[in-house]
Design an enzyme around this catalytic site. Sequence first.
Site, PDB file in Angstrom:
ATOM      1  N   THR A  41       0.797  -1.230   0.000  1.00 58.22           N
ATOM      2  CA  THR A  41       0.000   0.000   0.000  1.00 58.22           C
ATOM      3  C   THR A  41       0.828   1.279   0.000  1.00 58.22           C
ATOM      4  O   THR A  41       0.375   2.324  -0.438  1.00 58.22           O
ATOM      5  CB  THR A  41      -0.968  -0.061   1.215  1.00 58.22           C
ATOM      6  N   SER A  45       1.753   3.159  -7.699  1.00 55.74           N
ATOM      7  CA  SER A  45       1.634   4.400  -8.491  1.00 55.74           C
ATOM      8  C   SER A  45       0.595   5.364  -7.921  1.00 55.74           C
ATOM      9  O   SER A  45       0.475   6.487  -8.398  1.00 55.74           O
ATOM     10  CB  SER A  45       1.252   4.081  -9.942  1.00 55.74           C
ATOM     11  N   HIS A  49      -7.551   3.941 -10.792  1.00 54.75           N
ATOM     12  CA  HIS A  49      -7.677   3.621 -12.215  1.00 54.75           C
ATOM     13  C   HIS A  49      -9.116   3.724 -12.700  1.00 54.75           C
ATOM     14  O   HIS A  49     -10.058   3.480 -11.940  1.00 54.75           O
ATOM     15  CB  HIS A  49      -7.200   2.187 -12.475  1.00 54.75           C
ATOM     16  N   LYS A 252       1.124  -2.389 -17.389  1.00 54.43           N
ATOM     17  CA  LYS A 252       0.672  -1.090 -17.893  1.00 54.43           C
ATOM     18  C   LYS A 252       1.803  -0.223 -18.428  1.00 54.43           C
ATOM     19  O   LYS A 252       1.550   0.838 -18.995  1.00 54.43           O
ATOM     20  CB  LYS A 252      -0.045  -0.335 -16.766  1.00 54.43           C
ATOM     21  N   CYS A 408       9.461  20.755   8.929  1.00 54.09           N
ATOM     22  CA  CYS A 408       9.905  20.293   7.606  1.00 54.09           C
ATOM     23  C   CYS A 408       9.804  21.468   6.643  1.00 54.09           C
ATOM     24  O   CYS A 408       8.707  21.921   6.319  1.00 54.09           O
ATOM     25  CB  CYS A 408       9.021  19.132   7.145  1.00 54.09           C
ATOM     26  N   CYS A 410      10.879  21.624   3.457  1.00 52.21           N
ATOM     27  CA  CYS A 410      10.542  21.283   2.068  1.00 52.21           C
ATOM     28  C   CYS A 410       9.033  21.231   1.870  1.00 52.21           C
ATOM     29  O   CYS A 410       8.507  21.784   0.910  1.00 52.21           O
ATOM     30  CB  CYS A 410      11.127  19.927   1.684  1.00 52.21           C
ATOM     31  N   CYS A 443      14.820  17.342   0.623  1.00 53.69           N
ATOM     32  CA  CYS A 443      16.010  17.023   1.435  1.00 53.69           C
ATOM     33  C   CYS A 443      15.879  15.675   2.129  1.00 53.69           C
ATOM     34  O   CYS A 443      16.821  15.218   2.772  1.00 53.69           O
ATOM     35  CB  CYS A 443      16.296  18.131   2.436  1.00 53.69           C
ATOM     36  N   CYS A 448      15.124  18.109   8.814  1.00 50.79           N
ATOM     37  CA  CYS A 448      14.106  18.012   9.870  1.00 50.79           C
ATOM     38  C   CYS A 448      14.150  16.690  10.635  1.00 50.79           C
ATOM     39  O   CYS A 448      13.509  16.568  11.679  1.00 50.79           O
ATOM     40  CB  CYS A 448      12.710  18.234   9.299  1.00 50.79           C
TER      41      CYS A 448
HETATM   42  C1  FAD Z   1       4.445  -1.431  -8.445  1.00 50.92           C
HETATM   43  C2  FAD Z   1       2.993  -1.394  -8.098  1.00 50.92           C
HETATM   44  C3  FAD Z   1       2.151  -0.422  -8.642  1.00 50.92           C
HETATM   45  C4  FAD Z   1       0.797  -0.405  -8.336  1.00 50.92           C
HETATM   46  N1  FAD Z   1       0.031   0.642  -8.770  1.00 50.92           N
HETATM   47  C5  FAD Z   1      -1.285   0.669  -8.465  1.00 50.92           C
HETATM   48  C6  FAD Z   1      -2.094   1.765  -8.855  1.00 50.92           C
HETATM   49  O1  FAD Z   1      -1.605   2.755  -9.357  1.00 50.92           O
HETATM   50  N2  FAD Z   1      -3.418   1.693  -8.628  1.00 50.92           N
HETATM   51  C7  FAD Z   1      -3.995   0.620  -8.020  1.00 50.92           C
HETATM   52  O2  FAD Z   1      -5.224   0.595  -7.905  1.00 50.92           O
HETATM   53  N3  FAD Z   1      -3.240  -0.395  -7.551  1.00 50.92           N
HETATM   54  C8  FAD Z   1      -1.910  -0.380  -7.746  1.00 50.92           C
HETATM   55  N4  FAD Z   1      -1.116  -1.387  -7.271  1.00 50.92           N
HETATM   56  C9  FAD Z   1      -1.726  -2.428  -6.461  1.00 50.92           C
HETATM   57  C10 FAD Z   1      -1.956  -1.968  -5.008  1.00 50.92           C
HETATM   58  O3  FAD Z   1      -0.867  -1.252  -4.520  1.00 50.92           O
HETATM   59  C11 FAD Z   1      -2.199  -3.200  -4.164  1.00 50.92           C
HETATM   60  O4  FAD Z   1      -3.153  -3.988  -4.784  1.00 50.92           O
HETATM   61  C12 FAD Z   1      -2.695  -2.852  -2.769  1.00 50.92           C
HETATM   62  O5  FAD Z   1      -1.876  -1.911  -2.146  1.00 50.92           O
HETATM   63  C13 FAD Z   1      -2.745  -4.135  -1.965  1.00 50.92           C
HETATM   64  O6  FAD Z   1      -3.112  -3.840  -0.659  1.00 50.92           O
HETATM   65  P1  FAD Z   1      -3.202  -5.011   0.404  1.00 50.92           P
HETATM   66  O7  FAD Z   1      -3.901  -4.434   1.587  1.00 50.92           O
HETATM   67  O8  FAD Z   1      -3.782  -6.212  -0.223  1.00 50.92           O
HETATM   68  O9  FAD Z   1      -1.695  -5.402   0.720  1.00 50.92           O
HETATM   69  P2  FAD Z   1      -0.577  -4.709   1.642  1.00 50.92           P
HETATM   70  O10 FAD Z   1      -0.605  -3.237   1.549  1.00 50.92           O
HETATM   71  O11 FAD Z   1       0.720  -5.368   1.343  1.00 50.92           O
HETATM   72  O12 FAD Z   1      -1.042  -5.081   3.111  1.00 50.92           O
HETATM   73  C14 FAD Z   1      -0.842  -6.342   3.663  1.00 50.92           C
HETATM   74  C15 FAD Z   1      -0.448  -6.155   5.099  1.00 50.92           C
HETATM   75  O13 FAD Z   1      -0.393  -7.416   5.745  1.00 50.92           O
HETATM   76  C16 FAD Z   1       0.664  -7.380   6.691  1.00 50.92           C
HETATM   77  N5  FAD Z   1       1.061  -8.749   7.032  1.00 50.92           N
HETATM   78  C17 FAD Z   1       1.705  -9.653   6.257  1.00 50.92           C
HETATM   79  N6  FAD Z   1       1.889 -10.791   6.936  1.00 50.92           N
HETATM   80  C18 FAD Z   1       1.342 -10.621   8.183  1.00 50.92           C
HETATM   81  C19 FAD Z   1       1.216 -11.421   9.339  1.00 50.92           C
HETATM   82  N7  FAD Z   1       1.717 -12.667   9.395  1.00 50.92           N
HETATM   83  N8  FAD Z   1       0.593 -10.911  10.428  1.00 50.92           N
HETATM   84  C20 FAD Z   1       0.069  -9.649  10.409  1.00 50.92           C
HETATM   85  N9  FAD Z   1       0.182  -8.836   9.328  1.00 50.92           N
HETATM   86  C21 FAD Z   1       0.806  -9.308   8.231  1.00 50.92           C
HETATM   87  C22 FAD Z   1       1.754  -6.606   5.951  1.00 50.92           C
HETATM   88  O14 FAD Z   1       2.711  -6.089   6.870  1.00 50.92           O
HETATM   89  C23 FAD Z   1       0.943  -5.538   5.241  1.00 50.92           C
HETATM   90  O15 FAD Z   1       0.844  -4.342   5.993  1.00 50.92           O
HETATM   91  C24 FAD Z   1       0.255  -1.409  -7.521  1.00 50.92           C
HETATM   92  C25 FAD Z   1       1.100  -2.378  -6.954  1.00 50.92           C
HETATM   93  C26 FAD Z   1       2.459  -2.340  -7.203  1.00 50.92           C
HETATM   94  C27 FAD Z   1       3.362  -3.287  -6.514  1.00 50.92           C
END
Ligand code: FAD
Length: 483
Positions: A41, A45, A49, A252, A408, A410, A443, A448
């Site tokens: 998260t 990007s 979308h 993309k 901060c 900046c 910076c 900061c």
């Molecule tokens: C390069 C890139 C570009 C992207 N661009 C976009 C975009 O522009 N627009 C868009 O819609 N999507 C985009 N995405 C997709 C989007 O970022 C993800 O789909 C989204 O952030 C996923 O969120 P999540 O909550 O599933 O995962 P995460 O944010 O990874 O959250 C999972 C959480 O679980 C925790 N966790 C893991 N194991 C354990 C455990 N054993 N016990 C407790 N906690 C644990 C982790 O610490 C983490 O905080 C992109 C992804 C990437 C990598």
Amino acid sequence: MQIVVIGGGICGSLIVRELSHLQDVSAILIEGKSDVGQGVTKANSAIVHGGYDDPHGTMRASLCVRGNGMFPQLCEELNVPFKRTGSLVVAKDASDEIEQIENLLANGKKNGIEGLRIVGAEELRRIEPHLSDEYAFALHCSSAGITEPWMIAIAAVNLATMNGARVITGNPVKGGKVCEGRVKEVWLESGMRIPADCVINATGVHFQEVASLFGIETPPVSLRRGEYIILDKLVGDMVKTVIFPVPTEEGKGKLVLPTVDGGVLIGPTSEELDSHALEDVSTTDRGLREVLSSADSLVPGISRFNWVVRSFAGLRPDTEERDFFIKTDNEVKNFITVGSIRSPGLTAAPAIAELVVDEMITDVLNTSFKKKERVVSRLPRTERINELPFSKIAEMIDDDPLHGKIVCQCNEVSEREIINAIREGATTVDGVKFRTRAGFGRCQASFCGWRIVQILSRELGIELSEVRMNEKEAWILDGKVRP
Ligand SMILES: Cc1cc2nc3c(=O)[nH]c(=O)nc-3n(C[C@H](O)[C@H](O)[C@H](O)COP(=O)(O)OP(=O)(O)OC[C@H]3O[C@@H](n4cnc5c(N)ncnc54)[C@H](O)[C@@H]3O)c2cc1C
């Protein structure tokens, strides 16, 4: 009923916020890292979308379009910025590229997206005056936008706690008790055992590993790393919309886009990693060079200024099906996996939370839940000094001089904003950074950083040497210093 959400990314945080609206439900979020929003998260990007490129009929497509529509109200309620900048997929005057944007237009229409059209060179130049002359057409999507995904996770969790949810951070799930086809307890690293009537596994790239702790099989995760560069606000005026090249097999493509605080983001690369490299967010010389040269081919000169502020990388989880894996397990009936949340996962996240809470949990527990009569549905507005007119800032300083003490330089973040962030849950330097943008600027906290360490030490009542950058062992000082 006790419902345990594992993982405080954007998905888990929005799920726990929805759960906190239900009567007779005790909702608990468990995050392994020291703060929420610090997994995938925080490294993407940040685009909301439109949903024209996700194949029609997939979960990705339907949840992306639904999620996009939910964003304005969501961000209003969470007090998080959201700008509908629109996006462009730019094409050269070549038949294969034109065909690609026509296909995207047709797929977008099937996905039910409005505000999609192909624009010609003249209009393209009006929208993006600095775009390379090589591009003659573009697919314009007016519903695309940009946001701050980690702030959504932080704000959603703040709201959920105001509505009675419990949040445990810095304590990863290490196992659990499963009996007669149901999870009974979730076990944390600290030894704590949490009784559970239903468990939601929203652990990002770790979804397969965490499911296996409960004896559950999911499709294997594959990983694709995306490397990025953030450019200084000095080039902020060069880009108005999200600019994509035509997509490739790998995704993309490498983009150029504005950030909500006025900078520019370029990237990402798309590199397949070994599926065990679940935390490998290192950047590479080759990847960053690719990012700079691709940005330059879309917007000539943007990288010539060499206003690189920072590089970072994020990991995309995926499975062979290339779709979200959001399923209740067949054997362990009260365990829901929200996995393979690849792009457009952040856009789809509010719709994923709605699906999980309004439909799947009801099915799993075979009961319908009433909503609480009263909930806090909006976070109180926190003012950012650098977004206010001087007259308003002057009034605020009369009231509280700490509004005028800029820590901060900046990003013009005041001491009052930093103290507020600490009172709302920041316990580390990164916790302050991701809530206030202090240290996000040119910076990178060279000036900061030390002040923030001092404020954290004072407000949390801990020694300077106990202040951490982020995770458990990430100390900043290795001994006593004179304050
Ligand atoms: C390069 C890139 C570009 C992207 N661009 C976009 C975009 O522009 N627009 C868009 O819609 N999507 C985009 N995405 C997709 C989007 O970022 C993800 O789909 C989204 O952030 C996923 O969120 P999540 O909550 O599933 O995962 P995460 O944010 O990874 O959250 C999972 C959480 O679980 C925790 N966790 C893991 N194991 C354990 C455990 N054993 N016990 C407790 N906690 C644990 C982790 O610490 C983490 O905080 C992109 C992804 C990437 C990598």
